[in-house]
Design a protein around this motif. Sequence first.
Motif, PDB file in Angstrom:
ATOM      1  N   SER A 266      -1.368   2.586  -2.207  1.00 48.94           N
ATOM      2  CA  SER A 266      -2.817   2.749  -2.120  1.00 48.94           C
ATOM      3  C   SER A 266      -3.533   1.400  -2.168  1.00 48.94           C
ATOM      4  CB  SER A 266      -3.303   3.648  -3.265  1.00 48.94           C
ATOM      5  OG  SER A 266      -4.705   3.770  -3.264  1.00 48.94           O
ATOM      6  N   ARG A 267      -3.083   0.502  -3.046  1.00 47.56           N
ATOM      7  CA  ARG A 267      -3.712  -0.820  -3.151  1.00 47.56           C
ATOM      8  C   ARG A 267      -3.504  -1.605  -1.850  1.00 47.56           C
ATOM      9  NH1 ARG A 267      -5.078   1.820  -6.876  1.00 47.56           N
ATOM     10  NH2 ARG A 267      -4.793   1.384  -9.099  1.00 47.56           N
ATOM     11  N   MET A 268      -2.320  -1.466  -1.241  1.00 50.41           N
ATOM     12  CA  MET A 268      -2.064  -2.165   0.019  1.00 50.41           C
ATOM     13  C   MET A 268      -2.970  -1.638   1.125  1.00 50.41           C
ATOM     14  SD  MET A 268       2.112  -2.589   0.047  1.00 50.41           S
ATOM     15  CE  MET A 268       2.076  -3.528   1.587  1.00 50.41           C
ATOM     16  N   GLY A 272      -6.080  -3.429   3.660  1.00 49.12           N
ATOM     17  CA  GLY A 272      -5.934  -3.484   5.106  1.00 49.12           C
ATOM     18  C   GLY A 272      -4.525  -3.410   5.643  1.00 49.12           C
ATOM     19  N   ALA A 273      -3.531  -3.195   4.784  1.00 50.31           N
ATOM     20  CA  ALA A 273      -2.153  -3.094   5.268  1.00 50.31           C
ATOM     21  C   ALA A 273      -1.979  -1.837   6.115  1.00 50.31           C
ATOM     22  CB  ALA A 273      -1.180  -3.067   4.086  1.00 50.31           C
ATOM     23  N   GLY A 279       5.798   0.272   4.626  1.00 48.58           N
ATOM     24  CA  GLY A 279       7.201   0.663   4.707  1.00 48.58           C
ATOM     25  C   GLY A 279       8.134  -0.512   4.514  1.00 48.58           C
ATOM     26  N   LEU A 280       7.766  -1.679   5.048  1.00 47.94           N
ATOM     27  CA  LEU A 280       8.596  -2.875   4.898  1.00 47.94           C
ATOM     28  C   LEU A 280       8.714  -3.279   3.435  1.00 47.94           C
ATOM     29  CD1 LEU A 280      10.125  -5.249   6.225  1.00 47.94           C
ATOM     30  CD2 LEU A 280       7.925  -6.439   6.409  1.00 47.94           C
ATOM     31  N   PRO A 297      -5.566   6.195   4.501  1.00 47.41           N
ATOM     32  CA  PRO A 297      -6.943   6.722   4.522  1.00 47.41           C
ATOM     33  C   PRO A 297      -7.601   6.482   5.874  1.00 47.41           C
ATOM     34  CG  PRO A 297      -6.545   5.393   2.549  1.00 47.41           C
ATOM     35  CD  PRO A 297      -5.383   5.168   3.462  1.00 47.41           C
ATOM     36  N   ARG A 298      -8.328   7.479   6.340  1.00 51.35           N
ATOM     37  CA  ARG A 298      -9.045   7.348   7.614  1.00 51.35           C
ATOM     38  C   ARG A 298     -10.545   7.260   7.334  1.00 51.35           C
ATOM     39  NH1 ARG A 298      -7.424  11.986  11.646  1.00 51.35           N
ATOM     40  NH2 ARG A 298      -8.622  10.629  13.046  1.00 51.35           N
TER      41      ARG A 298
END
Length: 309
Positions: A266-268, A272-273, A279-280, A297-298
């Motif tokens: 969530s923090r990533m 903007g990740a 996944g990486l 989130p959209r």
Amino acid sequence: MSDETARDDRFRQSVHMLERVLEGEPLGVVSAKLGVSRSTVDRRVKHLALQLTRSVGVDGLMQEGTAFVERLRQRRVAVLEALERFEPAPRPSTRAARVLTREEVTLGAMRVQARAPRPRHDLALYHLSFATGLRPLEVARLEVRDYLDEAGDVRQASIVRDDVAINGRSRPLHFRHRALDRALAAYLDERLHGGHGVGRSGAWRGLDPRSRLMLDARGLPYPITASPGVGQRHVCRPILDSYRRIFRLADIPGLSTQSARLTLMSRMYERGADEDQVGLVLGIADRSAVREQLPRPRPELAKVLEELA
């Protein structure tokens, strides 16, 4: 038989089914030997293969290819290699994993520090989950050299070595978390004074760079054992027990290693990740598996189209 034992037995049977099918045995023959229906073998083999492609990745096999037994047989070696690196999802908790707020994470850390019998060690374990998203087995495999360089400075841009990663594939590992650095600095200083994993003076903060980063109460590496009958799958029960104890002390509803990973995801996203980056970092091979754990989130359509000039 406990639920955990029954679950392990079922997993071992699924592995056996997959191995026999990969060797070319017809589904009907496998089902007759095990006393189950042909459809049961078909369903469980394909489900396990799908888990392998999502969690580990199978060279030359896309997710949709797992629906065809013949394609699995064509990629037999790659499927077996993935099976050796595969770790089944942890047994579901009675409390659903969720994203924690920053205030909850901080409150949990305060409680751990105040209540834990090994406050420096336990606080470092606590922050490692939220700062890195590492699984407990990967934490148990970390070495001092993964966190520090020879000068004793924190390796902010490190790597999860392939012999540390559960899926056997190296990936980026970043130590850019002030609370974790403070906790580990205190713990490593305690280790040094206790004579646990000591190296030569003047390098690696006086510690042996190839000693495990986290040690048990006796100053020994957490024991990692192979699960019988399941290829090369490994487990570290003591560190799992340590995490359960630490999370009980933190007394935060829904807190688990999975919720710590979700919180990092969530923090990533907040910064903007995208799903590939998430996944990486977390060692998840398939984007759809990332979305299943925590969808990105959209923004509202109106906000996207809002005139910014």
